[in-house]
Design an enzyme around this catalytic site. Structure first.
Site, PDB file in Angstrom:
ATOM      1  N   ASP A 288       0.881  -1.474   0.174  1.00  0.00           N
ATOM      2  CA  ASP A 288       0.055   0.144   0.129  1.00  0.00           C
ATOM      3  C   ASP A 288       0.869   1.218   0.340  1.00  0.00           C
ATOM      4  OD1 ASP A 288      -2.136   1.795   0.390  1.00  0.00           O
ATOM      5  OD2 ASP A 288      -1.257   1.629   2.851  1.00  0.00           O
TER       6      ASP A 288
HETATM    7 MG   LIG Z   1      -2.918   3.198   3.740  1.00  0.00          MG
END
Ligand SMILES: [Mg+2]
Length: 228
Positions: free
Chosen positions: A8
């Protein structure tokens, strides 16, 4: 054995909190509204809740971008044009390529040992700009931004599109590392890959979304990978 890692971006590698705080401060100042810490914090909470609505597929990306300012301005009782605010905000946000502590060291350690893919819910051009400024594009074998994919984390569609773009993809050799239980961990679980929650800010755990692994500092991740 893990060969493939999905990472991420925001609040995992990049400091979104700081980027957001600087952008909302600049946007409010431009509009003639004094950007107090309380207003910035309220904006952040509204923005987060709108993105979570997107994750649950209750609203569209365009609605997220509009709603967050509509709600903030309604609460503040100020008359402002949300689309204009959005443009000013984005022009500042795109400059926010701040790395979190340990992020560069982590990428240096993993690069060449694993295949690295970035998976981010966000707007294509803005994320491109922030990643470029942070200087980390070169570490990735692929960069998947949800706006370009036409699907967002945690939807299975987002993950399947990523998997189909990764050569010789194997679920059992893949792990996702992310700070969000509702997008990264839930998405990874539903997609049938291993999950590692980066909980660097002491967020409370949830009984309904249990990660396979949890780390509190990025530097813990390489040792975990070696054990898998
Ligand atoms: Mg994040």
């Amino acid at each position: 054995m893990i060969t493939t890692i999905l990472l991420d971006a925001d609040d995992t590698l990049l400091d979104f909190r700081r980027a957001e705080s600087e952008a909302i401060g600049a946007a409010l100042t431009y509009l003639g509204v004094e950007p107090t810490p309380a207003i910035a914090a309220r904006y952040s909470a509204i923005n987060q809740s709108q993105w979570e609505r997107l994750e649950r597929r209750e609203i569209t990306r365009e609605q997220v971008l509009q709603n967050r300012f509509d709600i903030l301005f309604a609460e503040l009782g100020v008359e402002q044009d949300s689309s204009r605010t959005q443009k000013v905000y984005e022009s500042h946000l795109r400059r926010g390529g701040f790395l979190l502590p340990g992020a560069l060291e982590l990428l240096e350690t993993l690069h060449g040992r694993y295949r690295l893919y970035l998976v981010s819910n966000g707007s294509g051009e803005i994320q491109d700009s922030r990643l470029e400024i942070a200087g980390i594009c070169r570490y990735f074998d692929g960069i998947f931004i949800s706006q370009r994919m036409g699907a967002d984390k945690p939807s299975p569609a987002f993950f399947e599109l990523c998997f189909s773009a990764i050569p010789d993809f194997r679920r059992e050799e893949t792990i996702i590392l992310g700070d969000s239980l509702t997008s990264d961990i839930l998405g990874g679980k539903n997609a049938g890959i291993r999950t590692c929650w980066f909980n660097g800010r002491g967020k409370p755990a949830r009984e309904d979304i249990i990660p396979d692994h949890t780390i509190e500092a990025l530097e813990e991740f390489p040792a975990l990978l070696k054990r898998l």
